[in-house]
Write a protein that holds these residues in place. Structure first.
Motif, PDB file in Angstrom:
ATOM      1  N   LYS A   1       5.394  -4.193 -11.911  1.00  0.00           N
ATOM      2  CA  LYS A   1       6.211  -3.122 -11.332  1.00  0.00           C
ATOM      3  C   LYS A   1       5.683  -1.755 -11.768  1.00  0.00           C
ATOM      4  CE  LYS A   1      10.884  -2.247 -10.013  1.00  0.00           C
ATOM      5  NZ  LYS A   1      10.670  -2.301  -8.591  1.00  0.00           N
ATOM      6  N   MET A   2       5.326  -1.630 -13.032  1.00  0.00           N
ATOM      7  CA  MET A   2       4.819  -0.369 -13.568  1.00  0.00           C
ATOM      8  C   MET A   2       3.495   0.021 -12.901  1.00  0.00           C
ATOM      9  SD  MET A   2       4.947   0.205 -17.682  1.00  0.00           S
ATOM     10  CE  MET A   2       3.400  -0.588 -17.938  1.00  0.00           C
ATOM     11  N   LEU A   3       2.586  -0.946 -12.814  1.00  0.00           N
ATOM     12  CA  LEU A   3       1.275  -0.675 -12.231  1.00  0.00           C
ATOM     13  C   LEU A   3       1.382  -0.329 -10.748  1.00  0.00           C
ATOM     14  CD1 LEU A   3      -0.702  -3.556 -13.977  1.00  0.00           C
ATOM     15  CD2 LEU A   3      -1.096  -1.094 -14.324  1.00  0.00           C
ATOM     16  N   LYS A   4       2.207  -1.058 -10.028  1.00  0.00           N
ATOM     17  CA  LYS A   4       2.369  -0.784  -8.590  1.00  0.00           C
ATOM     18  C   LYS A   4       2.966   0.603  -8.371  1.00  0.00           C
ATOM     19  CE  LYS A   4       2.489  -5.423  -6.672  1.00  0.00           C
ATOM     20  NZ  LYS A   4       3.298  -6.477  -6.017  1.00  0.00           N
ATOM     21  N   ALA A   5       3.949   0.969  -9.174  1.00  0.00           N
ATOM     22  CA  ALA A   5       4.557   2.302  -9.041  1.00  0.00           C
ATOM     23  C   ALA A   5       3.520   3.383  -9.326  1.00  0.00           C
ATOM     24  CB  ALA A   5       5.752   2.438  -9.982  1.00  0.00           C
ATOM     25  N   GLN A   6       2.718   3.160 -10.350  1.00  0.00           N
ATOM     26  CA  GLN A   6       1.693   4.139 -10.702  1.00  0.00           C
ATOM     27  C   GLN A   6       0.652   4.240  -9.591  1.00  0.00           C
ATOM     28  OE1 GLN A   6      -0.250   3.225 -14.424  1.00  0.00           O
ATOM     29  NE2 GLN A   6      -0.770   5.353 -14.793  1.00  0.00           N
TER      30      GLN A   6
ATOM     31  N   GLU B   1       0.917   3.551  -6.399  1.00  0.00           N
ATOM     32  CA  GLU B   1       1.490   4.149  -5.181  1.00  0.00           C
ATOM     33  C   GLU B   1       1.541   5.670  -5.266  1.00  0.00           C
ATOM     34  OE1 GLU B   1       5.296   2.261  -4.746  1.00  0.00           O
ATOM     35  OE2 GLU B   1       4.395   0.328  -4.217  1.00  0.00           O
ATOM     36  N   ARG B   2       1.691   6.204  -6.455  1.00  0.00           N
ATOM     37  CA  ARG B   2       1.828   7.655  -6.611  1.00  0.00           C
ATOM     38  C   ARG B   2       0.500   8.362  -6.809  1.00  0.00           C
ATOM     39  NH1 ARG B   2       6.064  10.174  -6.714  1.00  0.00           N
ATOM     40  NH2 ARG B   2       5.406  11.719  -8.244  1.00  0.00           N
TER      41      ARG B   2
ATOM     42  N   ASP C   1      -5.388  -0.912  -9.389  1.00  0.00           N
ATOM     43  CA  ASP C   1      -5.249  -1.906  -8.316  1.00  0.00           C
ATOM     44  C   ASP C   1      -5.931  -3.223  -8.696  1.00  0.00           C
ATOM     45  OD1 ASP C   1      -3.754  -0.139  -6.817  1.00  0.00           O
ATOM     46  OD2 ASP C   1      -5.428   0.454  -5.527  1.00  0.00           O
ATOM     47  N   GLN C   2      -7.084  -3.126  -9.341  1.00  0.00           N
ATOM     48  CA  GLN C   2      -7.772  -4.329  -9.816  1.00  0.00           C
ATOM     49  C   GLN C   2      -6.897  -5.050 -10.841  1.00  0.00           C
ATOM     50  OE1 GLN C   2     -11.616  -3.640 -11.685  1.00  0.00           O
ATOM     51  NE2 GLN C   2     -11.520  -5.606 -12.736  1.00  0.00           N
TER      52      GLN C   2
END
Length: 169
Positions: free
Chosen positions: A24-29, A31-32, A44-45
């Motif tokens: 969740k943390m990585l995806k939020a980061q 996306e921004r 993303d990797q």
């Protein structure tokens, strides 16, 4: 008192929740991020690696007759949401996010180091092997972030100094 197997199962549940939080943390980061393509690509990797890690942990939990903890998973996701919201309010979001990522990766390194020792103590070679697969991925991400923190910081400072550029994300 808990048996080595009970401790291992409990710590695998913790690892599952931690990987849920990481996703969740990585995806939020990711996306921004708009102006830091190398950082975004590495995040993303690592999202893909994190999804694979979740599968390995799920397999270990299932094989041991356990399951993830809904409460721990939800707590991890809630913490990640709070971090994402808090980060988005900072003018230096990209730098703080990279720093927080580095810290989080080191928590993951410590977690898998503990899990390897616990699996060995419990005589669970399959879980040990799974965690030995995950550990180098976490170490590599932590190392990448540490090595790139100066570059990310300098890019942020340069963008921040230019009134025509957005630096935050």
């Amino acid at each position: 008192m808990a048996t080595p197997q009970e401790n291992l199962l409990d710590w695998l549940r913790d690892a599952h929740a931690m990987e849920q939080q990481a996703e969740k943390m990585l995806k939020a980061q990711s996306e921004r991020l708009e102006h830091y393509p190398e950082l975004k690509a590495r995040i993303d990797q690592h999202i893909q690696e994190t999804l694979g890690q979740q599968n390995l942990i799920n397999e270990c939990l299932s094989r041991l007759g356990g399951s993830s903890s809904t409460i721990k998973d939800m707590t991890g996701k809630l913490m990640a949401f709070g971090q994402a919201v808090g980060g988005s309010m900072m003018s230096d979001e990209v730098v703080k996010g990279a720093m927080a990522g580095y810290v989080f990766e080191n928590v993951e390194v410590a977690t898998y180091t503990v899990l390897i020792a616990a699996a060995e103590a419990a005589g669970d070679t399959q879980t040990k092997t799974a965690c030995e697969q995950i550990l180098p991925q976490e170490e590599a991400m932590a190392k990448w972030l540490l090595e790139h923190l100066p570059e990310i910081t300098k890019a942020f400072v340069a963008r921040s100094d230019d009134p025509n550029l957005e630096a935050k994300k």
